[in-house]
Design an enzyme around this catalytic site. Sequence first.
Site, PDB file in Angstrom:
ATOM      1  N   LYS A   1       0.838  -1.215   0.000  1.00 25.37           N
ATOM      2  CA  LYS A   1       0.000   0.000   0.000  1.00 25.37           C
ATOM      3  C   LYS A   1       0.866   1.257   0.000  1.00 25.37           C
ATOM      4  CE  LYS A   1      -2.394  -2.757  -0.473  1.00 25.37           C
ATOM      5  NZ  LYS A   1      -2.440  -4.226  -0.427  1.00 25.37           N
TER       6      LYS A   1
ATOM      7  N   GLY B   1       0.868 -18.764   8.848  1.00 28.79           N
ATOM      8  CA  GLY B   1       0.664 -18.010   7.616  1.00 28.79           C
ATOM      9  C   GLY B   1       0.889 -18.783   6.331  1.00 28.79           C
TER      10      GLY B   1
ATOM     11  N   GLY C   1      -4.612 -11.966 -10.426  1.00 29.51           N
ATOM     12  CA  GLY C   1      -5.332 -11.854  -9.153  1.00 29.51           C
ATOM     13  C   GLY C   1      -4.917 -10.586  -8.429  1.00 29.51           C
TER      14      GLY C   1
ATOM     15  N   LEU D   1      -2.296  -7.548  -9.902  1.00 30.04           N
ATOM     16  CA  LEU D   1      -2.884  -6.279 -10.346  1.00 30.04           C
ATOM     17  C   LEU D   1      -2.466  -5.107  -9.460  1.00 30.04           C
ATOM     18  CD1 LEU D   1      -6.387  -7.632 -11.392  1.00 30.04           C
ATOM     19  CD2 LEU D   1      -4.353  -7.291 -12.800  1.00 30.04           C
TER      20      LEU D   1
ATOM     21  N   ALA E   1      -5.596 -10.394   5.839  1.00 30.78           N
ATOM     22  CA  ALA E   1      -5.124 -10.018   7.168  1.00 30.78           C
ATOM     23  C   ALA E   1      -6.283  -9.870   8.151  1.00 30.78           C
ATOM     24  CB  ALA E   1      -4.344  -8.708   7.068  1.00 30.78           C
TER      25      ALA E   1
ATOM     26  N   HIS F   1     -23.620  14.934   1.590  1.00 32.00           N
ATOM     27  CA  HIS F   1     -23.397  15.354   0.206  1.00 32.00           C
ATOM     28  C   HIS F   1     -22.326  16.434   0.169  1.00 32.00           C
ATOM     29  CE1 HIS F   1     -24.228  16.363  -3.947  1.00 32.00           C
ATOM     30  NE2 HIS F   1     -24.228  17.653  -3.585  1.00 32.00           N
TER      31      HIS F   1
HETATM   32  P1  FAD Z   1       1.456 -14.277   8.211  1.00 31.58           P
HETATM   33  O1  FAD Z   1       1.234 -12.832   8.135  1.00 31.58           O
HETATM   34  O2  FAD Z   1       2.010 -14.966   7.017  1.00 31.58           O
HETATM   35  O3  FAD Z   1       2.410 -14.509   9.466  1.00 31.58           O
HETATM   36  C1  FAD Z   1       2.909 -15.766   9.787  1.00 31.58           C
HETATM   37  C2  FAD Z   1       4.150 -15.572  10.634  1.00 31.58           C
HETATM   38  O4  FAD Z   1       4.539 -16.835  11.159  1.00 31.58           O
HETATM   39  C3  FAD Z   1       5.364 -15.067   9.846  1.00 31.58           C
HETATM   40  O5  FAD Z   1       5.931 -13.968  10.514  1.00 31.58           O
HETATM   41  C4  FAD Z   1       6.325 -16.258   9.834  1.00 31.58           C
HETATM   42  O6  FAD Z   1       7.683 -15.876   9.852  1.00 31.58           O
HETATM   43  C5  FAD Z   1       5.950 -16.949  11.137  1.00 31.58           C
HETATM   44  N1  FAD Z   1       6.270 -18.377  11.179  1.00 31.58           N
HETATM   45  C6  FAD Z   1       5.972 -19.316  10.253  1.00 31.58           C
HETATM   46  N2  FAD Z   1       6.375 -20.526  10.671  1.00 31.58           N
HETATM   47  C7  FAD Z   1       6.969 -20.335  11.878  1.00 31.58           C
HETATM   48  C8  FAD Z   1       7.572 -21.205  12.825  1.00 31.58           C
HETATM   49  N3  FAD Z   1       7.637 -22.506  12.616  1.00 31.58           N
HETATM   50  N4  FAD Z   1       8.069 -20.661  13.947  1.00 31.58           N
HETATM   51  C9  FAD Z   1       7.993 -19.338  14.192  1.00 31.58           C
HETATM   52  N5  FAD Z   1       7.407 -18.471  13.342  1.00 31.58           N
HETATM   53  C10 FAD Z   1       6.899 -18.973  12.208  1.00 31.58           C
HETATM   54  N6  FAD Z   1      -4.261  -9.008   3.043  1.00 31.58           N
HETATM   55  C11 FAD Z   1      -5.165  -8.044   3.285  1.00 31.58           C
HETATM   56  O7  FAD Z   1      -6.130  -8.279   4.027  1.00 31.58           O
HETATM   57  N7  FAD Z   1      -5.038  -6.796   2.740  1.00 31.58           N
HETATM   58  C12 FAD Z   1      -4.013  -6.481   1.913  1.00 31.58           C
HETATM   59  O8  FAD Z   1      -3.927  -5.352   1.433  1.00 31.58           O
HETATM   60  C13 FAD Z   1      -3.052  -7.484   1.625  1.00 31.58           C
HETATM   61  N8  FAD Z   1      -2.015  -7.222   0.816  1.00 31.58           N
HETATM   62  C14 FAD Z   1      -1.080  -8.186   0.582  1.00 31.58           C
HETATM   63  C15 FAD Z   1      -0.035  -7.895  -0.280  1.00 31.58           C
HETATM   64  C16 FAD Z   1       0.924  -8.845  -0.543  1.00 31.58           C
HETATM   65  C17 FAD Z   1       2.067  -8.514  -1.476  1.00 31.58           C
HETATM   66  C18 FAD Z   1       0.842 -10.121   0.087  1.00 31.58           C
HETATM   67  C19 FAD Z   1       1.896 -11.158  -0.164  1.00 31.58           C
HETATM   68  C20 FAD Z   1      -0.198 -10.423   0.937  1.00 31.58           C
HETATM   69  C21 FAD Z   1      -1.181  -9.461   1.189  1.00 31.58           C
HETATM   70  N9  FAD Z   1      -2.278  -9.722   2.004  1.00 31.58           N
HETATM   71  C22 FAD Z   1      -3.210  -8.761   2.235  1.00 31.58           C
HETATM   72  C23 FAD Z   1      -2.451 -11.030   2.658  1.00 31.58           C
HETATM   73  C24 FAD Z   1      -2.001 -10.963   4.130  1.00 31.58           C
HETATM   74  O9  FAD Z   1      -0.648 -10.555   4.181  1.00 31.58           O
HETATM   75  C25 FAD Z   1      -2.169 -12.317   4.797  1.00 31.58           C
HETATM   76  O10 FAD Z   1      -3.498 -12.774   4.621  1.00 31.58           O
HETATM   77  C26 FAD Z   1      -1.871 -12.213   6.279  1.00 31.58           C
HETATM   78  O11 FAD Z   1      -0.560 -11.754   6.501  1.00 31.58           O
HETATM   79  C27 FAD Z   1      -2.067 -13.562   6.962  1.00 31.58           C
HETATM   80  O12 FAD Z   1      -1.782 -13.423   8.313  1.00 31.58           O
HETATM   81  P2  FAD Z   1      -1.287 -14.659   9.190  1.00 31.58           P
HETATM   82  O13 FAD Z   1      -1.131 -14.121  10.572  1.00 31.58           O
HETATM   83  O14 FAD Z   1      -2.162 -15.819   8.989  1.00 31.58           O
HETATM   84  O15 FAD Z   1       0.136 -15.079   8.595  1.00 31.58           O
HETATM   85  P1  NAD Z   2      -4.949 -14.826  -6.272  1.00 32.46           P
HETATM   86  O1  NAD Z   2      -5.574 -16.105  -5.906  1.00 32.46           O
HETATM   87  O2  NAD Z   2      -5.615 -13.552  -5.930  1.00 32.46           O
HETATM   88  O3  NAD Z   2      -4.707 -14.769  -7.847  1.00 32.46           O
HETATM   89  C1  NAD Z   2      -4.002 -15.761  -8.529  1.00 32.46           C
HETATM   90  C2  NAD Z   2      -4.395 -15.671  -9.988  1.00 32.46           C
HETATM   91  O4  NAD Z   2      -3.532 -16.502 -10.718  1.00 32.46           O
HETATM   92  C3  NAD Z   2      -5.826 -16.147 -10.248  1.00 32.46           C
HETATM   93  O5  NAD Z   2      -6.484 -15.193 -11.035  1.00 32.46           O
HETATM   94  C4  NAD Z   2      -5.615 -17.467 -10.963  1.00 32.46           C
HETATM   95  O6  NAD Z   2      -6.657 -17.763 -11.881  1.00 32.46           O
HETATM   96  C5  NAD Z   2      -4.295 -17.208 -11.677  1.00 32.46           C
HETATM   97  N1  NAD Z   2      -3.560 -18.414 -12.038  1.00 32.46           N
HETATM   98  C6  NAD Z   2      -3.422 -19.550 -11.311  1.00 32.46           C
HETATM   99  N2  NAD Z   2      -2.663 -20.444 -11.991  1.00 32.46           N
HETATM  100  C7  NAD Z   2      -2.312 -19.844 -13.158  1.00 32.46           C
HETATM  101  C8  NAD Z   2      -1.540 -20.235 -14.291  1.00 32.46           C
HETATM  102  N3  NAD Z   2      -0.996 -21.458 -14.349  1.00 32.46           N
HETATM  103  N4  NAD Z   2      -1.371 -19.364 -15.306  1.00 32.46           N
HETATM  104  C9  NAD Z   2      -1.948 -18.133 -15.254  1.00 32.46           C
HETATM  105  N5  NAD Z   2      -2.699 -17.712 -14.220  1.00 32.46           N
HETATM  106  C10 NAD Z   2      -2.874 -18.546 -13.185  1.00 32.46           C
HETATM  107  O7  NAD Z   2      -3.462 -14.911  -5.666  1.00 32.46           O
HETATM  108  P2  NAD Z   2      -2.356 -13.802  -5.505  1.00 32.46           P
HETATM  109  O8  NAD Z   2      -2.664 -12.611  -6.327  1.00 32.46           O
HETATM  110  O9  NAD Z   2      -1.065 -14.503  -5.695  1.00 32.46           O
HETATM  111  O10 NAD Z   2      -2.513 -13.423  -3.987  1.00 32.46           O
HETATM  112  C11 NAD Z   2      -2.319 -14.423  -2.967  1.00 32.46           C
HETATM  113  C12 NAD Z   2      -3.168 -14.135  -1.769  1.00 32.46           C
HETATM  114  O11 NAD Z   2      -2.750 -12.962  -1.117  1.00 32.46           O
HETATM  115  C13 NAD Z   2      -4.601 -13.982  -2.159  1.00 32.46           C
HETATM  116  O12 NAD Z   2      -5.336 -15.012  -1.546  1.00 32.46           O
HETATM  117  C14 NAD Z   2      -5.030 -12.678  -1.616  1.00 32.46           C
HETATM  118  O13 NAD Z   2      -6.186 -12.799  -0.826  1.00 32.46           O
HETATM  119  C15 NAD Z   2      -3.879 -12.206  -0.731  1.00 32.46           C
HETATM  120  N6  NAD Z   2      -3.671 -10.784  -1.047  1.00 32.46           N
HETATM  121  C16 NAD Z   2      -4.646  -9.914  -0.691  1.00 32.46           C
HETATM  122  C17 NAD Z   2      -4.527  -8.593  -1.031  1.00 32.46           C
HETATM  123  C18 NAD Z   2      -5.619  -7.653  -0.647  1.00 32.46           C
HETATM  124  O14 NAD Z   2      -6.423  -7.996   0.190  1.00 32.46           O
HETATM  125  N7  NAD Z   2      -5.695  -6.479  -1.227  1.00 32.46           N
HETATM  126  C19 NAD Z   2      -3.428  -8.141  -1.732  1.00 32.46           C
HETATM  127  C20 NAD Z   2      -2.464  -9.058  -2.101  1.00 32.46           C
HETATM  128  C21 NAD Z   2      -2.597 -10.385  -1.727  1.00 32.46           C
END
Ligand code: FAD
Ligand code: NAD
Length: 467
Positions: free
Chosen positions: A51, A145, A183, A187, A321, A445
């Site tokens: 973000k 996670g 996805g 995007l 999250a 508004h």
């Molecule tokens: P995680 O955040 O993955 O945390 C898991 C933690 O466990 C990590 O710190 C890891 O190091 C630790 N861990 C793992 N195994 C062990 C172990 N054995 N011992 C000790 N520690 C360990 N979601 C949204 O809602 N809004 C968004 O805008 C959004 N944007 C995203 C953008 C990107 C680029 C990505 C990759 C993800 C995004 N997500 C977003 C998804 C979001 O980050 C996850 O859904 C969220 O972080 C999941 O939370 P969690 O606590 O389950 O796991």
């Molecule tokens: P996603 O599931 O959102 O999108 C993956 C995309 O890849 C889908 O459209 C799927 O059809 C396509 N795909 C799968 N296999 C393919 C192939 N062989 N060739 C071409 N396309 C293929 O997954 P992501 O974008 O990697 O994000 C992972 C997770 O992180 C998501 O579950 C999302 O909820 C979370 N996330 C959330 C946010 C947010 O809340 N704003 C932002 C980033 C990530």
Amino acid sequence: MSQFDVIVIGSGPGGYVSAIRCAQLGMSVALVEKYNSLGGTCLNVGCIPSKALLDSSEHYHQAVHQFKEHGIELSAAPTINLKQMIDRKAGVVSDTVKGIQFLMKKNKITVLHGMGSFVDAHTVAVAGEKETQNITGKNIIIATGSKPASLPFINIDKKRVITSTEALEMKEIPKHLIIIGGGVIGLELGSVYGRLGAKVSVVEYMEGIIPTMDKSLGKELQKSLTKLGFEFYLSHKVKSVENTGKKVVVKADNTKGEELVLEGDYTLVSVGRKAYTEGLNVDKAGVAMDERGRVITNEHLQTSQPHIYAIGDVVKGAMLAHKAEEEGVFVAEVIAGQKPHINHLLIPGVVYTWPEVAAVGHTEEELKAKGIAYKVGNFPFKASGRARASMDTDGFIKVLADTTTDEVLGVHMIGPRCADLIAEAVMAMEFKATAEDIARICHAHPTFTESLKEAALAATANRALHM
Ligand code: FAD
Ligand code: NAD
């Protein structure tokens, strides 16, 4: 050996929030995190840094493309200092992580840095940099996670073939960024570099982008991103990805078997994420996993061992999250003997592109499949005075309501500030509001929120006022 009421493994938004709620409820808590930084994927390489870059790149894009129309003339064309942009992002992450450290101290949570792994059903070994210590917990919460998923034939070399983690740390703006998977990640991060001037090509397996959301949203977003310069190759199955040194070649077939060959300088693989349990030794605790590597849980988020719970990305459901946070609070309250509730249908989904996309509840496709009769109310942002004032007229809000009862069944929106607008729809649906209820609430508004009222009016006997 130290003993705790609760051991939480993983400090992401699921784990750290659960730890806080457990502490608020009077439990002694240990939070185990394998990295030195707290906050998990979300704070370090997910929600927050993405973000930060989305905001920076949007400012640049507006300066180049919109300032002039607003009557703002720059004496020279704006230039990009990518290092400063990435450094600012790092500062935002570091401040946010410090905030979590403060919260852990404030709530008297014992933070242990090191890889956590089960020794048995009540004991966790924490392998720190210098030593390994065993701790025991009456209850244990798995919050480990997820990690990026890939395709079997792709070698993610982290140089030219990258995941979201590397895309948040670029040293240069790609000339041509090829994105595999249209996805959320593809995007959002495609938008960052598209706004900064990269050519962006998206290769998506399904026939539309963001395919799990209501189909109308993907179609509208595709139009807006095409205006930004994105090229889309839908219904294409990627078959090879090759780093040739200075460039990367991606080959895919469409449904007719015709081959697409794209040459770029970077490829972002964003085809989803997978649950992360590597090294956790769940088998030693007798915790069962499903065929996709996720920890199996019941309706109380208990695993096959009743005192071991699992939450967030490591269990089934949306990988978000706020879903992880809700589950973290839920489990803490279950452990404390309370009777909490989560309605997973009402967990909103947001895509932080511009226009923003947000949704809650059922999609039209789901309602059709379930045979539920519904009414549709649509309101385009081009009919909103507030949207015209800010030159943000792409998109619409769509309200789906039950034909008989008028209860709101789903709200789908794409447009300015939809990430925030969706909260009203979530609130309405939590209170089982009808479209009439939303239509009769006064909205200030001129605001973007009026468009939700108008869509609700449109859903109730087609009586939108400004359309
Ligand atoms: P995680 O955040 O993955 O945390 C898991 C933690 O466990 C990590 O710190 C890891 O190091 C630790 N861990 C793992 N195994 C062990 C172990 N054995 N011992 C000790 N520690 C360990 N979601 C949204 O809602 N809004 C968004 O805008 C959004 N944007 C995203 C953008 C990107 C680029 C990505 C990759 C993800 C995004 N997500 C977003 C998804 C979001 O980050 C996850 O859904 C969220 O972080 C999941 O939370 P969690 O606590 O389950 O796991
Ligand atoms: P996603 O599931 O959102 O999108 C993956 C995309 O890849 C889908 O459209 C799927 O059809 C396509 N795909 C799968 N296999 C393919 C192939 N062989 N060739 C071409 N396309 C293929 O997954 P992501 O974008 O990697 O994000 C992972 C997770 O992180 C998501 O579950 C999302 O909820 C979370 N996330 C959330 C946010 C947010 O809340 N704003 C932002 C980033 C990530």
